[in-house]
Enzyme design. Structure first.
Site, PDB file in Angstrom:
ATOM      1  N   ASP A  74       5.084  37.211  20.257  1.00  0.00           N
ATOM      2  CA  ASP A  74       6.076  37.439  18.879  1.00  0.00           C
ATOM      3  C   ASP A  74       5.784  36.607  17.721  1.00  0.00           C
ATOM      4  O   ASP A  74       6.224  35.263  17.941  1.00  0.00           O
ATOM      5  CB  ASP A  74       7.549  37.689  19.175  1.00  0.00           C
ATOM      6  N   MET A 129       0.107  32.478  21.822  1.00  0.00           N
ATOM      7  CA  MET A 129       1.721  32.934  20.917  1.00  0.00           C
ATOM      8  C   MET A 129       1.486  34.998  21.073  1.00  0.00           C
ATOM      9  O   MET A 129       0.344  35.715  21.171  1.00  0.00           O
ATOM     10  CB  MET A 129       0.461  33.193  19.358  1.00  0.00           C
ATOM     11  N   GLN A 132       6.192  32.753  19.962  1.00  0.00           N
ATOM     12  CA  GLN A 132       6.404  32.611  20.555  1.00  0.00           C
ATOM     13  C   GLN A 132       5.234  31.638  21.024  1.00  0.00           C
ATOM     14  O   GLN A 132       4.220  32.196  21.346  1.00  0.00           O
ATOM     15  CB  GLN A 132       6.627  33.816  21.030  1.00  0.00           C
TER      16      GLN A 132
HETATM   17  C1  FRU Z   1       8.482  41.047  22.671  1.00  0.00           C
HETATM   18  C2  FRU Z   1       9.676  40.297  23.821  1.00  0.00           C
HETATM   19  C3  FRU Z   1      10.927  39.697  23.356  1.00  0.00           C
HETATM   20  C4  FRU Z   1      11.035  38.169  23.318  1.00  0.00           C
HETATM   21  C5  FRU Z   1       9.679  37.844  23.962  1.00  0.00           C
HETATM   22  C6  FRU Z   1       9.340  36.390  24.827  1.00  0.00           C
HETATM   23  O1  FRU Z   1       7.249  40.665  22.861  1.00  0.00           O
HETATM   24  O2  FRU Z   1       9.259  40.135  25.386  1.00  0.00           O
HETATM   25  O3  FRU Z   1      11.688  40.348  23.466  1.00  0.00           O
HETATM   26  O4  FRU Z   1      11.966  37.465  23.328  1.00  0.00           O
HETATM   27  O5  FRU Z   1       8.705  38.655  23.498  1.00  0.00           O
HETATM   28  O6  FRU Z   1       7.998  35.878  24.287  1.00  0.00           O
END
Ligand code: FRU
Length: 487
Positions: free
Chosen positions: A38, A36, A54
């Protein structure tokens, strides 16, 4: 449902039974399985708080991004929901990157960055990041046929087509708005604003602010919201150079504090402040609660120095959600008030002299909310050792002369040569420094002077190391209140 999403949902369902709750943080959100990063789509929907993130379910390293999903009534206890999005369309085949969510009538609207990877006719690889929408009912989501709804071609000339991501959306007076991070012609960050009357048709409104190579390169994960009489543009800049104790090198997070002229879409920056001064904090996002609080949550990890034990089936944690307020021109943070309901077994001492290293009966443990007042003069150092077993410990050192607070996890049991200390300004008022420390199994969050500055760091010290001790000078006195936290 696509095969990819079904696969993710099946996998996490099967894995859930195996990973169990045993060694999880007690009052911080962690993902059920896999990787995991963001927080995404942190928002209210049908009276509950939703948190997406994420997510790569199949391994504890970053890989093809999905959106994981959870919901809560009080920000402390979370219920896992099935994965919300998978990278299952041509325009997001490389990953469904960060984004946000809103409640829009009956439906929940997600906006995210679709990353498309293609091999061109000349054999070169092309990467494109564009903004896409999915609409759902709080569990299942349908991607819009018009996706992507915002492409990098809508940005001012010279802007990058590859780095354009992390839309944060809100709705105001019947209109949709969003900010997204991008790179301008000079190679450094800028934040673009768009608006739409219907979700499929967006227009570019302007650039709200730019780095001009002074505040890092790419600006990721923007958020844009009013706070008291100011407007905050919150960003996560990459590749910054260290600046005093305010910013460290690499990935940072910043509040750009200013004013906003809505009609002209003009943001005027007046001040910049680090969001968090610790070792493990990135990509924060906020939401507005039904009772009007601006609550922020961040990813508790560092891209450059990720620490998590091998063999653990999950690898991500979020900070405690924090209420934001404005005081003397600074954005202040305090743990959400919902945490108070989980504080038990209060132990309190007043005016304890810190001349010799002391431990106090009942002031120990690994899951707690600890309130401290360090009362002393203008010289010497106060030390707090926690998560200690005599050999392993983490230390908070307050240098009264320099008015600097340092967190040091050098002896926390790390087995890699990872950055272990970070310092920040911490001003005592008439010799008094107020600290609130949230200690969970793997994390230490330090709130100074009512959250005027905050420092978030991870530790992976064995759970049995649970002693706490204090040391200072004969002129330093301590008030301490400790609550165990159960969730
Ligand atoms: C920030 C980031 C975002 C992107 C995501 C990808 O931590 O780099 O800019 O959308 O993580 O996982």
């Amino acid at each position: 449902m696509s095969k990819l999403l079904e696969m993710a949902r099946n996998y996490e369902r099967e894995a859930a039974g195996k990973t169990g709750d045993q060694k999880r943080p007690v009052f911080h959100f962690s993902n059920s399985v896999g990787w995991m990063n963001d927080p995404n789509g942190f928002s209210e929907y049908k009276g509950e708080h939703h948190l997406f993130f994420q997510y790569y379910p199949y391994a504890t390293q970053w890989n093809s991004m999905h959106w994981g999903h959870a919901r809560s009534r009080d920000f402390i206890r979370w219920e896992y929901l099935p994965a919300a999005l998978a990278p299952d369309c041509a325009y997001d085949n490389f990953g469904v990157f960060s984004g946000s969510a809103i409640e829009d009538g009956d439906r929940q609207v997600l906006i995210y960055t679709g990353v498309e990877e293609k091999i061109l006719e000349n054999g070169e690889k092309s990467i494109r990041q564009n903004q896409c929408i999915a609409i759902g009912d709080g569990i299942d989501y349908q991607k819009l046929e018009q996706n992507p709804v915002v492409s990098a071609d809508m940005l001012p000339e010279g802007s990058s087509r590859e780095d354009f991501r992390d839309p944060k959306m809100w709705k105001e007076d019947g209109r949709y708005y969003m900010v997204a991070g991008s790179r301008s012609g000079d190679g450094s960050g800028q934040i673009a604003l768009f608006y739409a009357d219907t979700l499929g048709e967006w227009r570019f409104a302007g650039i709200l602010d730019r780095s001009e190579n002074k505040c890092g390169k790419m600006w990721e994960c923007p958020d844009f919201y009013p706070l008291a009489d100011k407007q905050i543009l919150m960003i996560s800049p990459q590749e910054m150079e260290a600046e005093g104790l305010e910013f460290h090198s690499g990935n940072n997070t910043a509040f750009l504090i200013g004013s906003y002229e809505k009609r002209e879409f003009r943001f005027k920056r007046e001040n910049i402040q680090s969001v968090d001064y610790g070792l493990d904090f990135y990509a924060p996002q906020t939401m507005l609660t039904a009772d009007g609080r601006r609550v922020m949550i961040g990813w508790m990890q560092s891209w450059d120095n990720p620490i998590y034990p091998d063999g653990q089936p999950w690898s991500g944690m979020m900070t405690i959600p924090r209420e934001l307020s404005l005081r003397n021109g600074r954005v202040c943070q305090r743990p959400v008030r919902e945490l108070d309901a989980y504080r038990k077994n209060k132990v309190s001492y007043q005016d304890v002299c810190m001349e010799k290293e002391i431990s106090l009966d009942g002031i120990e443990g690994r899951c707690m909310d600890l309130e401290l007042r360090l009362k002393g003069g203008s010289c010497g150092k106060d030390r707090i050792r926690l998560a200690s077993d005599g050999r392993l410990y983490s230390e908070i050192v307050y240098d009264r002369e320099e008015q600097v607070l340092t967190f040091d996890r050098t002896h926390s049991g790390l087995k890699k040569d990872t950055i272990s200390t970070r310092s920040m300004k911490a001003e005592s008022i008439n010799g008094v420094l107020d600290l609130r420390i949230l200690l969970d199994r793997y994390s230490v969050e330090i709130f100074v002077n009512g959250g005027e500055r905050v420092m978030t760091s991870l530790i992976y010290t064995p759970y049995t190391a649970a002693q706490i001790s204090f040391a200072g000078s004969k002129k330093t006195y301590l008030d301490v209140t400790k609550y165990e936290v159960y969730a």
